[in-house]
Design a protein around this motif. Sequence first.
Motif, PDB file in Angstrom:
ATOM      1  N   GLY A 478       0.817  -1.209   0.000  1.00 38.85           N
ATOM      2  CA  GLY A 478       0.000   0.000   0.000  1.00 38.85           C
ATOM      3  C   GLY A 478       0.848   1.255   0.000  1.00 38.85           C
ATOM      4  N   ILE A 481       2.372   1.691  -3.590  1.00 41.54           N
ATOM      5  CA  ILE A 481       1.445   1.846  -4.714  1.00 41.54           C
ATOM      6  C   ILE A 481       0.473   3.006  -4.531  1.00 41.54           C
ATOM      7  CG2 ILE A 481      -0.412   0.740  -6.019  1.00 41.54           C
ATOM      8  CD1 ILE A 481       0.956  -1.915  -5.574  1.00 41.54           C
ATOM      9  N   GLU A 482      -0.189   3.049  -3.376  1.00 45.70           N
ATOM     10  CA  GLU A 482      -1.332   3.941  -3.231  1.00 45.70           C
ATOM     11  C   GLU A 482      -1.051   5.216  -2.464  1.00 45.70           C
ATOM     12  OE1 GLU A 482      -4.848   2.083  -1.854  1.00 45.70           O
ATOM     13  OE2 GLU A 482      -4.598   0.295  -3.069  1.00 45.70           O
ATOM     14  N   SER A 483      -0.085   5.216  -1.594  1.00 45.77           N
ATOM     15  CA  SER A 483       0.088   6.353  -0.697  1.00 45.77           C
ATOM     16  C   SER A 483       1.277   7.210  -1.094  1.00 45.77           C
ATOM     17  CB  SER A 483       0.272   5.862   0.748  1.00 45.77           C
ATOM     18  OG  SER A 483       0.442   6.941   1.622  1.00 45.77           O
ATOM     19  N   ASN A 530      -4.728   5.379   3.833  1.00 44.67           N
ATOM     20  CA  ASN A 530      -3.531   6.171   3.570  1.00 44.67           C
ATOM     21  C   ASN A 530      -2.791   6.523   4.857  1.00 44.67           C
ATOM     22  OD1 ASN A 530      -3.541   6.292   0.781  1.00 44.67           O
ATOM     23  ND2 ASN A 530      -4.956   8.023   0.734  1.00 44.67           N
ATOM     24  N   TYR A 533      -0.862   3.402   5.624  1.00 43.35           N
ATOM     25  CA  TYR A 533       0.253   3.214   4.701  1.00 43.35           C
ATOM     26  C   TYR A 533       1.381   4.216   4.948  1.00 43.35           C
ATOM     27  CZ  TYR A 533      -3.118   0.418   2.030  1.00 43.35           C
ATOM     28  OH  TYR A 533      -4.035  -0.516   1.644  1.00 43.35           O
TER      29      TYR A 533
END
Length: 610
Positions: A478, A481-483, A530, A533
Amino acid sequence: MDQLQPDEQLQQQQQQSTSDTSTNDIWNYVVFVTFVVVSALIPIRKRLCRRSSNSKSKQDYVFGAGHISTLAMMLSIARGTLGVISVLGYPSEFFYRGSAMWESLYGVITAYPIVCFVFIPVYFDLGITSVYQYLELRFNSRLVRCLASGTYIIRTLLSLGVTIYTPTVALNTIIGVPYWVSLVSITVITIFFNALGGLKAAVAADVIQSLSMTAMLVGIIIYCSITVGGVDKILTISSDNDRFAFFNFATDLHLRVTTTSAWLGELFNSLSLLGCQQNFVQRYLSMPTFGQIRRTLMLNIPVVILLFSLPWFVGMAIYAIYWHCDPLKASVIAKMDEILPYFMVDRFDSVPGVWGIFVGTLFNGALTLNISNINSLATVTWEDFLSLVPALRKKSDTHQLNVIKLVGTVYAVVIMGVGFIVGLLSGVIESSMLIISATSGPLLGVFVLAMFIPFANWKGAALGMLASHLSILWIVVGRLIESNVSEPLLDTSIEGCYADLMEAQKNATLLVAVALEEGVNAVETSTLLNRIYSITYLYYGVFGTVLTVLAGVVVSLATWSSHDVYNMKMLHPAVRWLYSRCPFSGKHFGSFEVAGKGYGAGMKEAVPRC
């Protein structure tokens, strides 16, 4: 004719300058190649002179046959603790992010006595080749042993990928050698060294590397001190520009580094490395007595302090040179990790052989660390996996040694593959710390269960490790990739650069404005995921350890049975003493019954067969 005279003189000066540069480059290449070759051949010179196939046994390859001096072992353990990553990573970390990460030294220092007096006494007399064999003796489970071994193998492969990538930055910055050429070269030399060496050769290579690296770093500090006008001037410049950030005890888990996260995170990481990792324990067990191990570890603390701090002083010294003209902000270099290689070229390009020694030290540092760890990786793979194959177990000692060397060759190629993708991450220090923190918790947690929790069984240990691995893996994926968790660099200046670099400052200012705008948008769209992460990676080892222990305790209490009995000597001596005097004698906790004196329902005298 009179007007052409200055032009002719200018051309002659340019030709002379080009000729001098070419001569210096030749000297640097000669010094680089000579340094790497000599450093590689000295540790295996005796092996090269012996032609007999029986000259080295498997025991000698793995443990060095107990003929390694205390001083050599001290330097080898210290080098294994820090690695070549620190030479490039710590100076750039100080230059662009300050001294906060320097405080991780507290955790390293704290870990040494804990490992010496808590971990080593438990399995020193067990006569094991792989430290993970202890887990099988304790839990009577091959599964737990393989999970721990697999964790070590994966972590080491990833960490070594970062290690061998490190000198490619210097080679690319200084010489222009493509990254892939450097990676392939290190791999080929590693395979050759692994075939002829062993632990004894790896330790000798570590000693050479430690001494050469220390001399190089001290030389840089002395040069910068003379250039800027003394050590006090270096300290003043760093202080005036907010580079010192010590004793920040903020409790926000999302700050990249504080005093608390640096100390606590590095403590757990170092305990996992020094107390539960094969390449370190392999060195301890190569010494004949526990007294020698104790002396080696405790005397090693000042050595580690010195080696750990030298790169930070180098970063401080280089900042004093470039504080008013940042090469990264001026677009002279592309990555923050290139600041030290750029310094060597900028300041010593006209001095024959200097950057050749610098690049040779980095190259050889990655090479020796790679060889040393591959030796341990191959040993663990043989002892914990391949020795289960009946056809291999029945082979002669010489044949088994050849298999171990072949495994080491395969790992060298895998590490090269990892090195190709390391450049995608944010700096060598960031990459290294993320990998170590993410994998330290499960490994340290299962050893804590084995040594300190009398009622822990194999089911709790296995499920605890799996739960911890999956949880930390989820957070890491996470994060990547996302945060958006990148932390802005500290402010730097190019006011002292040449006028034609001022345009770079304008571009940098524009980029900062865009980054700030994106940061505001990121805060506005922040979610709970988030927030999870974005927890600093320094706490991953702490969280992983706690989760492994808690899950292991709960599952063990719920599933304990008579099949989980084990030899009480597998516990730490202090735990055995407390257990025999436990006030809950005769009480049941879940499925486990506490015994008051001697061996009870949870213990037995016979050591389970491995």
